[in-house]
Design an enzyme around this catalytic site. Structure first.
Site: not given
Length: 181
Positions: A26, A123
């Site tokens: 990202r 996560d």
């Protein structure tokens, strides 16, 4: 930090997040540096273009202060919303900075902290998947698990970026000195 440079206060830098295998994860197009030392970088951004590894883009919705420390395997994003400050904490390698960007490796695990101080580890499935797929070394796993504990202690003790004074000082500095209209 060695020979890497330190971002200058007031400069605008890219932030690049990678995965363990070296692939880009990202990119935040622009963050204003509020403080840069050889140990800590604090930045601010608002309505910043973010590009994902698959090319998708989006724009951040609210002002945020970002916190990076060279001695810890996490970074913290403090997001200012109408109902309070939310924190998104990435378990990651310590940052480096070169002329291109501030860079780190994202290790999947995240902790989200709500305005009331409650927090959740996120996560873990993604971490297990990538740990196997990208063959995270055992020492990295130990370091990350230890840093989850350190981060939880910081949250509970309101240390570092979780201290109320931290938010006041850096939000004020960003809003008054660097806000782009």
């Amino acid at each position: 930090m060695g020979l890497e440079s330190i971002p200058k206060e007031g400069s605008k830098v890219k932030i690049q997040s990678y995965k363990h295998d070296g692939s880009i994860h990202r990119v935040w197009s622009e963050t204003t540096i509020l403080k840069g030392t050889d140990h800590v970088v604090i930045g601010g951004n608002n309505r910043t273009l973010v590009t994902e590894s698959d090319g998708r883009t989006w724009v951040t919705r609210e002002p945020a202060i970002v916190y990076f420390h060279v001695d810890y395997w996490f970074n913290v994003i403090c997001m200012f919303r109408e109902d309070g400050v939310y924190y998104y904490c990435n378990l990651s390698s310590p940052f480096i900075y070169d002329e291109e960007a501030l860079k780190y490796i994202d290790y999947d695990l995240d902790i989200k902290v709500y305005p009331d101080g409650k927090y959740h580890l996120l996560d873990e499935d993604e971490y297990k998947l990538h740990k196997n797929r990208m063959k995270y070394p055992e020492d990295i796993d130990k370091i990350l698990r230890h840093n989850v504990d350190v981060l939880q202690q910081w949250i509970e003790r309101k240390k570092g970026p979780f201290a109320p004074d931290f938010i006041k000082v850096w939000q004020g500095r960003f809003n008054n000195d660097y806000k782009s209209y």
